[in-house]
Design a protein around this motif. Structure first.
Motif, PDB file in Angstrom:
ATOM      1  N   GLU A  72     -22.040  72.492  96.663  1.00 59.03           N
ATOM      2  CA  GLU A  72     -21.798  73.923  96.530  1.00 59.03           C
ATOM      3  C   GLU A  72     -21.985  74.669  97.840  1.00 59.03           C
ATOM      4  O   GLU A  72     -21.652  75.858  97.927  1.00 59.03           O
ATOM      5  N   SER A  73     -22.529  74.044  98.844  1.00 55.49           N
ATOM      6  CA  SER A  73     -22.767  74.684 100.130  1.00 55.49           C
ATOM      7  C   SER A  73     -21.752  74.182 101.152  1.00 55.49           C
ATOM      8  O   SER A  73     -21.506  72.973 101.264  1.00 55.49           O
ATOM      9  N   SER A  74     -21.178  75.100 101.909  1.00 51.98           N
ATOM     10  CA  SER A  74     -20.213  74.709 102.932  1.00 51.98           C
ATOM     11  C   SER A  74     -20.868  73.960 104.086  1.00 51.98           C
ATOM     12  O   SER A  74     -20.178  73.297 104.871  1.00 51.98           O
ATOM     13  N   ASP A  75     -22.183  74.037 104.211  1.00 46.29           N
ATOM     14  CA  ASP A  75     -22.882  73.333 105.285  1.00 46.29           C
ATOM     15  C   ASP A  75     -23.084  71.856 104.989  1.00 46.29           C
ATOM     16  O   ASP A  75     -23.170  71.044 105.917  1.00 46.29           O
ATOM     17  N   SER A  76     -23.187  71.506 103.722  1.00 43.39           N
ATOM     18  CA  SER A  76     -23.496  70.117 103.363  1.00 43.39           C
ATOM     19  C   SER A  76     -22.380  69.433 102.583  1.00 43.39           C
ATOM     20  O   SER A  76     -22.480  68.235 102.300  1.00 43.39           O
ATOM     21  N   ALA A  77     -21.324  70.157 102.220  1.00 43.37           N
ATOM     22  CA  ALA A  77     -20.280  69.566 101.373  1.00 43.37           C
ATOM     23  C   ALA A  77     -19.576  68.411 102.082  1.00 43.37           C
ATOM     24  O   ALA A  77     -19.374  67.340 101.503  1.00 43.37           O
ATOM     25  N   MET A  78     -19.186  68.605 103.350  1.00 42.21           N
ATOM     26  CA  MET A  78     -18.460  67.559 104.061  1.00 42.21           C
ATOM     27  C   MET A  78     -19.341  66.330 104.281  1.00 42.21           C
ATOM     28  O   MET A  78     -18.879  65.192 104.157  1.00 42.21           O
ATOM     29  N   LEU A  79     -20.610  66.528 104.595  1.00 42.56           N
ATOM     30  CA  LEU A  79     -21.533  65.400 104.753  1.00 42.56           C
ATOM     31  C   LEU A  79     -21.663  64.623 103.451  1.00 42.56           C
ATOM     32  O   LEU A  79     -21.727  63.389 103.456  1.00 42.56           O
ATOM     33  N   SER A  80     -21.687  65.329 102.325  1.00 34.97           N
ATOM     34  CA  SER A  80     -21.780  64.662 101.028  1.00 34.97           C
ATOM     35  C   SER A  80     -20.557  63.786 100.780  1.00 34.97           C
ATOM     36  O   SER A  80     -20.665  62.670 100.256  1.00 34.97           O
ATOM     37  N   LEU A  81     -19.386  64.268 101.161  1.00 27.25           N
ATOM     38  CA  LEU A  81     -18.158  63.482 101.001  1.00 27.25           C
ATOM     39  C   LEU A  81     -18.191  62.229 101.879  1.00 27.25           C
ATOM     40  O   LEU A  81     -17.772  61.150 101.454  1.00 27.25           O
ATOM     41  N   VAL A  82     -18.687  62.364 103.102  1.00 25.21           N
ATOM     42  CA  VAL A  82     -18.725  61.218 104.016  1.00 25.21           C
ATOM     43  C   VAL A  82     -19.687  60.149 103.511  1.00 25.21           C
ATOM     44  O   VAL A  82     -19.396  58.950 103.608  1.00 25.21           O
ATOM     45  N   LEU A  83     -20.816  60.563 102.962  1.00 28.87           N
ATOM     46  CA  LEU A  83     -21.782  59.584 102.446  1.00 28.87           C
ATOM     47  C   LEU A  83     -21.175  58.759 101.318  1.00 28.87           C
ATOM     48  O   LEU A  83     -21.323  57.530 101.276  1.00 28.87           O
ATOM     49  N   GLY A 125     -11.261  71.117  97.784  1.00 30.59           N
ATOM     50  CA  GLY A 125     -11.085  71.802  99.055  1.00 30.59           C
ATOM     51  C   GLY A 125     -12.136  72.839  99.360  1.00 30.59           C
ATOM     52  O   GLY A 125     -12.231  73.330 100.484  1.00 30.59           O
ATOM     53  N   GLY A 126     -12.940  73.227  98.373  1.00 27.36           N
ATOM     54  CA  GLY A 126     -13.974  74.230  98.572  1.00 27.36           C
ATOM     55  C   GLY A 126     -15.287  73.595  99.002  1.00 27.36           C
ATOM     56  O   GLY A 126     -15.345  72.388  99.245  1.00 27.36           O
ATOM     57  N   PRO A 127     -16.330  74.382  99.084  1.00 26.48           N
ATOM     58  CA  PRO A 127     -16.341  75.849  98.940  1.00 26.48           C
ATOM     59  C   PRO A 127     -15.806  76.545 100.190  1.00 26.48           C
ATOM     60  O   PRO A 127     -16.062  76.100 101.307  1.00 26.48           O
ATOM     61  N   GLU A 128     -15.054  77.591  99.981  1.00 28.06           N
ATOM     62  CA  GLU A 128     -14.464  78.401 101.049  1.00 28.06           C
ATOM     63  C   GLU A 128     -13.624  77.545 102.009  1.00 28.06           C
ATOM     64  O   GLU A 128     -13.683  77.716 103.228  1.00 28.06           O
ATOM     65  N   ASN A 129     -12.864  76.615 101.433  1.00 28.75           N
ATOM     66  CA  ASN A 129     -11.975  75.733 102.212  1.00 28.75           C
ATOM     67  C   ASN A 129     -12.714  74.889 103.244  1.00 28.75           C
ATOM     68  O   ASN A 129     -12.119  74.416 104.212  1.00 28.75           O
ATOM     69  N   SER A 130     -14.009  74.658 103.031  1.00 30.42           N
ATOM     70  CA  SER A 130     -14.783  73.881 103.998  1.00 30.42           C
ATOM     71  C   SER A 130     -14.489  72.390 103.913  1.00 30.42           C
ATOM     72  O   SER A 130     -14.833  71.638 104.834  1.00 30.42           O
ATOM     73  N   THR A 131     -13.860  71.935 102.840  1.00 31.31           N
ATOM     74  CA  THR A 131     -13.487  70.525 102.714  1.00 31.31           C
ATOM     75  C   THR A 131     -11.971  70.364 102.552  1.00 31.31           C
ATOM     76  O   THR A 131     -11.508  69.319 102.077  1.00 31.31           O
ATOM     77  N   LEU A 132     -11.226  71.396 102.935  1.00 26.61           N
ATOM     78  CA  LEU A 132      -9.766  71.300 102.887  1.00 26.61           C
ATOM     79  C   LEU A 132      -9.287  70.392 104.023  1.00 26.61           C
ATOM     80  O   LEU A 132      -9.508  70.680 105.198  1.00 26.61           O
ATOM     81  N   THR A 133      -8.629  69.296 103.694  1.00 28.25           N
ATOM     82  CA  THR A 133      -8.130  68.361 104.697  1.00 28.25           C
ATOM     83  C   THR A 133      -6.608  68.465 104.789  1.00 28.25           C
ATOM     84  O   THR A 133      -5.965  69.143 103.987  1.00 28.25           O
ATOM     85  N   VAL A 134      -6.046  67.775 105.780  1.00 28.95           N
ATOM     86  CA  VAL A 134      -4.605  67.861 106.007  1.00 28.95           C
ATOM     87  C   VAL A 134      -3.838  67.330 104.800  1.00 28.95           C
ATOM     88  O   VAL A 134      -2.857  67.940 104.343  1.00 28.95           O
ATOM     89  N   LEU A 135      -4.249  66.187 104.274  1.00 26.55           N
ATOM     90  CA  LEU A 135      -3.529  65.609 103.142  1.00 26.55           C
ATOM     91  C   LEU A 135      -3.664  66.486 101.897  1.00 26.55           C
ATOM     92  O   LEU A 135      -2.724  66.594 101.103  1.00 26.55           O
ATOM     93  N   LEU A 136      -4.813  67.111 101.716  1.00 30.76           N
ATOM     94  CA  LEU A 136      -4.985  68.025 100.589  1.00 30.76           C
ATOM     95  C   LEU A 136      -4.121  69.263 100.773  1.00 30.76           C
ATOM     96  O   LEU A 136      -3.583  69.808  99.793  1.00 30.76           O
ATOM     97  N   LEU A 137      -3.937  69.709 102.009  1.00 31.71           N
ATOM     98  CA  LEU A 137      -3.043  70.844 102.267  1.00 31.71           C
ATOM     99  C   LEU A 137      -1.595  70.472 101.963  1.00 31.71           C
ATOM    100  O   LEU A 137      -0.832  71.300 101.432  1.00 31.71           O
ATOM    101  N   ILE A 138      -1.198  69.247 102.291  1.00 32.04           N
ATOM    102  CA  ILE A 138       0.146  68.777 101.933  1.00 32.04           C
ATOM    103  C   ILE A 138       0.330  68.812 100.419  1.00 32.04           C
ATOM    104  O   ILE A 138       1.379  69.239  99.907  1.00 32.04           O
ATOM    105  N   PHE A 139      -0.695  68.384  99.695  1.00 25.38           N
ATOM    106  CA  PHE A 139      -0.635  68.412  98.227  1.00 25.38           C
ATOM    107  C   PHE A 139      -0.477  69.844  97.718  1.00 25.38           C
ATOM    108  O   PHE A 139       0.301  70.099  96.799  1.00 25.38           O
TER     109      PHE A 139
END
Length: 316
Positions: free
Chosen positions: A175-186, A262-276
């Motif tokens: 739920e936090s834009s600071d930790s969302a991407m790290l959570s996905l990488v883990l 892609g959230g929160p606030e588009n902090s996990t929006l990636t190129v392939l997700l944008l194509i989708f």
């Protein structure tokens, strides 16, 4: 007086064609084998071209058109690319993708190598450990993500419950834009490193034991043996897996789509997700195809850099 007898002409000898020589027979046999092989390959090539190459060509054509795949397409030239570069979401998606790639290389690239080095020293139960390491690879990606989504739950999730016992948390993992991407990488590292670990283990088996013994006689400790013996012997494997990880992380889609959308606030929006989003939410198939074409060029550039690097490694 001597009798003159008519001269006898030799009987005409029928000329038979000379039998083919051995090289000629070999060439004929080789030509027939090649023709047979091509006849067997033609159906596979047709299917491959229809389902692999034609979609690439078709998407390239769509990138210069405005179409919804139902009504007749309108040729717009480079307008899709201009619109694409004017979209502020493109910069956000590229930045997030590069951030994911960087975190993936920082966390996900050395982890399989370190784990393989540790497992190579295990003698008892090695098969069990290899099974446990490879198990996440055979789990369907969506199932694994939903499992980790429960782990990340801020209320009853496993991670917050465990950390709460030692006085830490709770944390808003997704739920936090600071930790969302790290959570996905883990999660992506856990799910995908099993294959790399097995490849490293197989490569380590091929390293001659005499090299380790010689370095040990010279007084080298475990870290020196890893740095001066193991890593140089695994250089080509490391380079190949680096390229594979780069390609896979640039194309990340399932994790941001299922985890956060892609959230929160588009902090996990990636190129392939944008194509989708362009294609299946906005109906802008021309924009989606244009961005896909740019991604193909990027991946081709990465592959060319890798081939150039491996060529220089082999000559050094």
């Amino acid at each position: 007086m001597a009798l003159l007898t008519p001269s006898r002409r030799p009987a005409a000898v029928s000329k038979k064609p000379a039998p083919p020589t051995l090289p000629q027979r070999r060439r004929g046999t080789g030509a027939r084998k090649q023709l047979t092989a091509w006849l067997f390959l033609v159906p596979a090539l047709l299917v491959f071209g229809l389902f692999a190459w034609w979609p690439i060509v078709r998407s390239l054509l769509i990138s210069f058109q405005k179409t919804n795949l139902v009504e007749p397409a309108v040729w717009v030239g480079l307008d899709n690319f201009r619109t694409l570069f004017d979209d502020p979401l493109l910069g956000t998606a590229v930045q997030n993708t590069l951030f994911f790639v960087g975190l993936g290389l920082l966390i996900g690239f050395p982890a399989p190598l370190i784990l393989a080095a540790i497992m190579s020293t295990v003698r008892r139960g090695a098969g069990v450990y290899r099974f446990l390491v490879y198990l996440p690879v055979v789990i369907p990606p969506v199932v694994a993500i939903l499992l980790w989504k429960w782990f990340y739950d801020p209320g009853s999730g496993l991670f917050n419950n465990v950390l709460g016992k030692i006085g830490l948390g709770p944390y808003s993992w997704l739920e936090s834009s600071d930790s969302a991407m790290l959570s996905l990488v883990l999660e992506a590292t856990w799910a995908g490193m099993g294959g790399a670990v097995l490849i490293y283990l197989a490569a380590m088996v091929g390293i001659p034991g005499e090299l380790y013994e010689a370095s040990e006689v010279d007084g080298a400790g475990i870290w020196r043996r890893i740095w001066h013996v193991m890593l140089p012997q695994l250089r080509s494997v490391i380079g190949l897996l680096l390229l594979v990880q780069l390609i896979n992380t640039v194309q990340v889609f399932t994790e941001p789509y299922v985890f956060t959308g892609g959230g929160p606030e588009n902090s996990t929006l990636t190129v392939l997700l944008l194509i989708f989003r362009y294609a299946f939410q906005d109906g802008e198939y021309g924009l989606a195809a244009a961005l896909s074409f740019l991604m193909v060029l990027t991946l081709a550039l990465l592959s060319a850099v890798y081939l150039r690097a491996t060529r220089s490694w082999s000559t050094s």
